[in-house]
Design a protein around this motif. Structure first.
Motif, short mmCIF file in Angstrom:
data_model
loop_
_atom_site.label_atom_id
_atom_site.label_comp_id
_atom_site.label_asym_id
_atom_site.label_seq_id
_atom_site.Cartn_x
_atom_site.Cartn_y
_atom_site.Cartn_z
N MET A 1 0.75 -1.23 -0.06
CA MET A 1 0.02 -0.16 0.11
C MET A 1 0.97 1.17 0.08
O MET A 1 1.63 1.35 0.72
N THR A 2 0.60 2.19 -0.84
CA THR A 2 1.37 3.27 -1.15
C THR A 2 1.06 4.31 0.29
O THR A 2 0.03 4.13 0.89
N GLU A 3 1.95 5.19 0.36
CA GLU A 3 1.86 6.33 1.74
C GLU A 3 0.56 6.94 1.42
O GLU A 3 0.02 7.21 2.33
N ALA A 4 0.36 7.24 0.25
CA ALA A 4 -0.97 8.39 0.08
C ALA A 4 -2.18 7.49 0.24
O ALA A 4 -3.07 8.06 0.71
N LYS A 5 -2.23 6.24 0.01
CA LYS A 5 -3.42 5.45 0.12
C LYS A 5 -3.54 4.83 1.59
O LYS A 5 -4.59 4.45 1.93
N ARG A 6 -2.50 4.92 2.32
CA ARG A 6 -2.56 4.33 3.55
C ARG A 6 -3.45 5.02 4.50
O ARG A 6 -2.95 6.03 4.88
N PRO A 7 -4.22 4.46 5.48
CA PRO A 7 -5.05 5.43 6.20
C PRO A 7 -4.17 5.80 7.26
O PRO A 7 -3.13 5.16 7.57
N VAL A 8 -4.39 7.00 7.81
CA VAL A 8 -3.61 7.50 9.02
C VAL A 8 -4.38 7.57 10.36
O VAL A 8 -5.55 8.39 10.20
N THR A 9 -4.14 7.04 11.52
CA THR A 9 -4.79 6.91 12.45
C THR A 9 -4.41 7.45 13.57
O THR A 9 -3.12 7.35 14.16
N LEU A 10 -5.17 8.42 14.41
CA LEU A 10 -4.63 9.04 15.78
C LEU A 10 -5.18 8.56 16.82
O LEU A 10 -6.36 8.14 16.80
N ILE A 11 -4.44 7.91 17.68
CA ILE A 11 -4.96 7.25 18.88
C ILE A 11 -4.33 8.00 20.29
O ILE A 11 -3.35 8.37 20.36
N THR A 12 -5.50 8.34 20.90
CA THR A 12 -5.28 9.13 22.17
C THR A 12 -5.29 8.06 23.34
O THR A 12 -5.48 6.84 23.05
N GLY A 13 -4.34 8.52 24.19
CA GLY A 13 -4.10 7.42 25.37
C GLY A 13 -3.06 6.34 24.92
O GLY A 13 -3.51 5.02 25.18
N ALA A 14 -2.38 6.56 24.10
CA ALA A 14 -1.42 5.54 23.31
C ALA A 14 -0.53 4.88 23.95
O ALA A 14 -0.27 3.76 23.55
N THR A 15 -0.13 5.18 25.37
CA THR A 15 0.85 4.68 26.09
C THR A 15 0.01 3.83 27.07
O THR A 15 0.80 3.15 27.93
N GLY A 16 -1.25 3.56 26.87
CA GLY A 16 -2.00 2.82 28.04
C GLY A 16 -2.28 1.37 27.39
O GLY A 16 -1.66 1.07 26.21
N GLY A 17 -2.65 0.52 28.06
CA GLY A 17 -2.84 -0.87 27.70
C GLY A 17 -3.43 -1.20 26.34
O GLY A 17 -2.87 -1.79 25.40
N ILE A 18 -4.75 -0.65 26.16
CA ILE A 18 -5.32 -0.83 24.81
C ILE A 18 -4.53 0.14 23.71
O ILE A 18 -4.61 -0.43 22.68
N GLY A 19 -4.05 1.24 24.04
CA GLY A 19 -3.47 2.04 23.00
C GLY A 19 -2.23 1.52 22.52
O GLY A 19 -2.09 1.57 21.36
N VAL A 20 -1.43 0.83 23.65
CA VAL A 20 -0.20 0.22 22.94
C VAL A 20 -0.44 -1.13 22.09
O VAL A 20 -0.10 -1.16 21.17
N ALA A 21 -1.49 -1.86 22.71
CA ALA A 21 -1.87 -2.79 21.89
C ALA A 21 -2.50 -2.42 20.33
O ALA A 21 -2.30 -3.32 19.42
N LEU A 22 -3.48 -1.40 20.52
CA LEU A 22 -3.76 -1.01 19.22
C LEU A 22 -2.98 -0.45 18.09
O LEU A 22 -2.86 -0.84 17.07
N ALA A 23 -1.80 0.32 18.79
CA ALA A 23 -0.63 0.91 17.98
C ALA A 23 0.18 -0.25 17.51
O ALA A 23 0.61 -0.28 16.10
N ARG A 24 0.35 -1.34 17.97
CA ARG A 24 1.03 -2.55 17.59
C ARG A 24 0.07 -3.15 16.27
O ARG A 24 0.65 -3.50 15.41
N ALA A 25 -0.99 -3.18 16.73
CA ALA A 25 -2.13 -3.99 15.64
C ALA A 25 -2.13 -3.24 14.66
O ALA A 25 -2.29 -3.97 13.38
N LEU A 26 -2.00 -1.85 14.27
CA LEU A 26 -2.10 -1.14 13.03
C LEU A 26 -0.95 -0.99 12.47
O LEU A 26 -0.70 -0.26 11.29
N SER A 27 0.32 -0.90 13.26
CA SER A 27 1.69 -0.68 12.64
C SER A 27 1.82 -1.26 11.35
O SER A 27 1.57 -2.41 11.18
N GLY A 28 2.06 -0.44 10.43
CA GLY A 28 2.57 -1.02 8.99
C GLY A 28 1.25 -0.92 7.99
O GLY A 28 1.36 -0.17 6.80
N ALA A 29 0.15 -1.21 8.46
CA ALA A 29 -0.97 -0.76 7.69
C ALA A 29 -1.69 0.41 7.81
O ALA A 29 -2.34 0.93 6.93
N HIS A 30 -1.41 0.85 8.73
CA HIS A 30 -1.95 2.35 9.17
C HIS A 30 -0.70 3.49 9.33
O HIS A 30 0.23 2.92 10.03
#
Length: 235
Positions: free
Chosen positions: A1-30
Protein backbone atom coordinates in the motif's frame (compact mmCIF):
# COMPACT_ATOMS: atom_id res chain seq x y z
CA UNK A 1 0.00 0.00 0.00
CA UNK A 2 1.41 3.38 -0.96
CA UNK A 3 1.86 6.09 1.65
CA UNK A 4 -0.82 8.21 -0.02
CA UNK A 5 -3.41 5.42 0.24
CA UNK A 6 -2.51 4.15 3.70
CA UNK A 7 -4.99 5.42 6.32
CA UNK A 8 -3.58 7.65 9.04
CA UNK A 9 -4.97 6.92 12.49
CA UNK A 10 -4.62 9.09 15.58
CA UNK A 11 -4.88 7.27 18.92
CA UNK A 12 -5.29 9.06 22.23
CA UNK A 13 -4.03 7.44 25.40
CA UNK A 14 -1.58 5.57 23.19
CA UNK A 15 0.81 4.58 25.99
CA UNK A 16 -1.92 2.82 28.00
CA UNK A 17 -2.79 -0.87 27.71
CA UNK A 18 -5.35 -0.76 24.89
CA UNK A 19 -3.53 2.13 23.20
CA UNK A 20 -0.23 0.27 23.00
CA UNK A 21 -1.94 -2.88 21.76
CA UNK A 22 -3.82 -0.93 19.09
CA UNK A 23 -0.69 0.88 17.91
CA UNK A 24 1.02 -2.46 17.49
CA UNK A 25 -2.02 -3.98 15.75
CA UNK A 26 -2.19 -1.14 13.20
CA UNK A 27 1.55 -0.69 12.66
CA UNK A 28 2.47 -0.98 9.00
CA UNK A 29 -1.08 -0.99 7.67
CA UNK A 30 -1.88 2.45 9.10
CA UNK A 31 0.18 5.56 9.52
CA UNK A 32 0.08 6.36 13.23
CA UNK A 33 -0.18 9.56 15.27
CA UNK A 34 0.10 8.68 18.94
CA UNK A 35 -1.04 10.99 21.72
CA UNK A 36 0.26 10.85 25.27
CA UNK A 37 1.60 12.95 28.15
CA UNK A 38 4.76 10.99 28.97
CA UNK A 39 7.26 12.06 26.34
CA UNK A 40 9.75 9.28 27.05
CA UNK A 41 7.20 6.47 26.82
CA UNK A 42 5.63 8.07 23.77
CA UNK A 43 8.95 8.33 21.93
CA UNK A 44 9.75 4.69 22.71
CA UNK A 45 6.41 3.49 21.37
CA UNK A 46 6.69 5.65 18.26
CA UNK A 47 10.13 4.20 17.56
CA UNK A 48 8.71 0.68 17.88
CA UNK A 49 5.69 1.15 15.59
CA UNK A 50 6.98 3.93 13.32
CA UNK A 51 4.51 6.46 14.67
CA UNK A 52 4.45 10.22 15.04
CA UNK A 53 4.25 11.50 18.63
CA UNK A 54 1.61 14.00 19.70
CA UNK A 55 2.54 15.26 23.16
CA UNK A 56 -0.72 16.68 24.45
CA UNK A 57 -2.34 17.28 27.85
CA UNK A 58 -6.00 16.35 27.44
CA UNK A 59 -7.02 18.59 30.34
CA UNK A 60 -6.05 21.66 28.29
CA UNK A 61 -8.39 21.79 25.27
CA UNK A 62 -7.37 25.35 24.47
CA UNK A 63 -4.03 23.94 23.28
CA UNK A 64 -5.49 21.37 20.88
CA UNK A 65 -5.85 23.51 17.74
CA UNK A 66 -2.22 24.61 17.87
CA UNK A 67 -1.00 21.09 18.69
CA UNK A 68 -2.67 19.53 15.63
CA UNK A 69 -2.04 22.42 13.25
CA UNK A 70 1.03 20.73 11.78
CA UNK A 71 -0.77 17.48 11.00
CA UNK A 72 -1.61 16.79 7.38
CA UNK A 73 -3.78 13.74 6.76
CA UNK A 74 -5.90 12.22 9.54
CA UNK A 75 -8.20 9.44 8.40
CA UNK A 76 -9.33 7.98 11.72
CA UNK A 77 -9.40 9.09 15.34
CA UNK A 78 -9.60 6.59 18.20
CA UNK A 79 -10.60 8.29 21.44
CA UNK A 80 -9.04 5.80 23.82
CA UNK A 81 -7.72 7.94 26.70
CA UNK A 82 -9.68 7.86 29.94
CA UNK A 83 -9.47 8.16 33.70
CA UNK A 84 -11.43 6.48 36.50
CA UNK A 85 -11.81 7.26 40.17
CA UNK A 86 -14.32 5.17 42.09
CA UNK A 87 -16.35 6.51 44.97
CA UNK A 88 -19.86 7.14 46.20
CA UNK A 89 -21.60 10.34 45.21
CA UNK A 90 -21.59 11.52 48.83
CA UNK A 91 -17.79 11.07 48.98
CA UNK A 92 -16.49 12.54 45.73
CA UNK A 93 -15.84 16.25 45.55
CA UNK A 94 -16.31 18.41 42.50
CA UNK A 95 -12.60 18.12 41.67
CA UNK A 96 -12.99 14.41 40.82
CA UNK A 97 -16.07 15.07 38.72
CA UNK A 98 -14.44 17.98 36.90
CA UNK A 99 -11.26 16.05 36.09
CA UNK A 100 -13.14 12.91 35.00
CA UNK A 101 -15.48 14.82 32.71
CA UNK A 102 -12.62 16.93 31.34
CA UNK A 103 -10.56 13.93 30.21
CA UNK A 104 -13.36 11.53 29.31
CA UNK A 105 -15.81 13.90 27.59
CA UNK A 106 -14.58 17.45 27.02
CA UNK A 107 -11.25 16.37 25.54
CA UNK A 108 -12.79 13.99 22.97
CA UNK A 109 -15.32 16.65 21.97
CA UNK A 110 -12.68 19.36 21.59
CA UNK A 111 -10.21 17.12 19.76
CA UNK A 112 -12.95 15.88 17.43
CA UNK A 113 -13.79 19.47 16.56
CA UNK A 114 -10.13 20.27 15.87
CA UNK A 115 -9.65 17.23 13.62
CA UNK A 116 -13.06 17.06 11.93
CA UNK A 117 -12.10 18.83 8.68
CA UNK A 118 -9.26 16.35 8.10
CA UNK A 119 -11.41 13.31 8.84
CA UNK A 120 -14.16 14.64 6.55
CA UNK A 121 -11.64 15.02 3.74
CA UNK A 122 -10.71 11.34 4.18
CA UNK A 123 -14.27 10.10 4.77
CA UNK A 124 -12.79 8.49 7.83
CA UNK A 125 -13.93 7.05 11.13
CA UNK A 126 -14.14 8.16 14.74
CA UNK A 127 -14.03 5.41 17.35
CA UNK A 128 -14.97 6.18 20.93
CA UNK A 129 -13.68 3.60 23.42
CA UNK A 130 -16.41 3.52 26.03
CA UNK A 131 -17.18 0.97 28.77
CA UNK A 132 -19.95 -1.19 30.16
CA UNK A 133 -20.31 1.70 32.62
CA UNK A 134 -21.52 3.77 29.67
CA UNK A 135 -24.60 1.55 29.50
CA UNK A 136 -25.26 0.83 33.18
CA UNK A 137 -24.20 2.77 36.27
CA UNK A 138 -23.46 0.83 39.45
CA UNK A 139 -22.88 1.98 43.01
CA UNK A 140 -19.54 3.70 43.42
CA UNK A 141 -19.17 4.37 39.71
CA UNK A 142 -21.18 7.60 39.46
CA UNK A 143 -18.58 10.04 38.12
CA UNK A 144 -17.03 7.55 35.68
CA UNK A 145 -20.38 6.23 34.46
CA UNK A 146 -21.69 9.76 34.00
CA UNK A 147 -18.70 10.57 31.82
CA UNK A 148 -19.19 7.44 29.74
CA UNK A 149 -22.93 8.02 29.32
CA UNK A 150 -22.00 11.51 28.09
CA UNK A 151 -19.39 10.04 25.75
CA UNK A 152 -22.07 7.82 24.21
CA UNK A 153 -24.24 10.90 23.68
CA UNK A 154 -21.33 12.69 22.01
CA UNK A 155 -20.75 9.76 19.65
CA UNK A 156 -24.45 9.38 18.84
CA UNK A 157 -24.81 13.09 18.03
CA UNK A 158 -21.65 13.13 15.94
CA UNK A 159 -22.83 10.09 13.98
CA UNK A 160 -26.10 11.78 13.07
CA UNK A 161 -24.37 15.03 12.17
CA UNK A 162 -21.57 13.59 10.07
CA UNK A 163 -23.37 10.90 8.08
CA UNK A 164 -23.92 13.37 5.25
CA UNK A 165 -20.15 13.92 5.07
CA UNK A 166 -19.41 10.20 4.79
CA UNK A 167 -17.80 10.08 8.25
CA UNK A 168 -18.42 6.92 10.26
CA UNK A 169 -18.74 7.00 14.06
CA UNK A 170 -18.50 3.90 16.24
CA UNK A 171 -18.56 3.28 19.97
CA UNK A 172 -16.77 0.23 21.36
CA UNK A 173 -17.79 -1.03 24.81
CA UNK A 174 -15.10 -3.31 26.24
CA UNK A 175 -15.68 -5.34 29.35
CA UNK A 176 -13.03 -5.30 32.04
CA UNK A 177 -9.66 -5.35 30.32
CA UNK A 178 -6.36 -6.47 31.82
CA UNK A 179 -3.94 -3.61 32.41
CA UNK A 180 -2.91 -0.82 34.76
CA UNK A 181 -6.35 0.83 34.81
CA UNK A 182 -8.01 -2.42 35.85
CA UNK A 183 -5.37 -2.93 38.53
CA UNK A 184 -6.25 0.50 39.95
CA UNK A 185 -9.96 -0.29 39.82
CA UNK A 186 -9.51 -3.55 41.69
CA UNK A 187 -7.43 -1.78 44.34
CA UNK A 188 -10.21 0.76 44.79
CA UNK A 189 -12.78 -2.04 44.97
CA UNK A 190 -10.66 -3.81 47.56
CA UNK A 191 -10.43 -7.04 45.56
CA UNK A 192 -7.61 -9.11 44.01
CA UNK A 193 -6.39 -8.53 40.48
CA UNK A 194 -5.91 -11.51 38.17
CA UNK A 195 -5.25 -10.36 34.63
CA UNK A 196 -6.01 -13.83 33.25
CA UNK A 197 -9.70 -13.40 34.10
CA UNK A 198 -10.14 -10.25 32.01
CA UNK A 199 -10.17 -9.38 28.32
CA UNK A 200 -6.73 -8.97 26.83
CA UNK A 201 -5.87 -5.52 25.55
CA UNK A 202 -4.90 -7.18 22.26
CA UNK A 203 -8.44 -8.55 21.92
CA UNK A 204 -9.96 -5.10 22.29
CA UNK A 205 -7.38 -3.71 19.85
CA UNK A 206 -8.29 -6.35 17.27
CA UNK A 207 -11.94 -5.37 17.61
CA UNK A 208 -11.15 -1.68 17.08
CA UNK A 209 -9.08 -2.55 14.02
CA UNK A 210 -12.02 -4.54 12.66
CA UNK A 211 -14.23 -1.45 13.08
CA UNK A 212 -11.69 0.81 11.35
CA UNK A 213 -11.10 -1.59 8.47
CA UNK A 214 -14.76 -2.50 7.87
CA UNK A 215 -15.84 -2.11 4.21
CA UNK A 216 -17.15 1.34 3.36
CA UNK A 217 -20.70 0.06 2.80
CA UNK A 218 -20.93 -0.90 6.49
CA UNK A 219 -21.00 1.08 9.70
CA UNK A 220 -20.78 -0.39 13.19
CA UNK A 221 -22.45 2.10 15.53
CA UNK A 222 -22.15 0.16 18.80
CA UNK A 223 -19.86 -2.81 19.40
CA UNK A 224 -19.73 -4.67 22.71
CA UNK A 225 -16.70 -6.78 23.63
CA UNK A 226 -17.03 -9.30 26.44
CA UNK A 227 -14.95 -12.27 27.61
CA UNK A 228 -15.60 -15.48 25.70
CA UNK A 229 -17.25 -18.62 27.15
CA UNK A 230 -15.40 -19.98 30.15
CA UNK A 231 -13.77 -16.64 30.89
CA UNK A 232 -14.83 -13.59 32.84
CA UNK A 233 -13.82 -11.31 35.61
CA UNK A 234 -14.29 -12.35 39.19
CA UNK A 235 -15.33 -9.80 41.78
Amino acid sequence: MTEAKRPVTLITGATGGIGVALARALSGAHGLILQGRDGERLEALCAEVDGRPLLLDLTKPATFAEAVAGLERVTNVVHNAGVVELGAVEEQGHEVWTHTLAVNVVAPAALTRALLPRVRDERGTFVFVNSGAGLQANAGWGSYAASKFALKALADSLRAEEAAHGVRVSTVYPGRTAGPMQQKVREQEGGPYDGATYLRAETVAATIRFVLDAPRDATLPDVGVRPGPGQGAKG
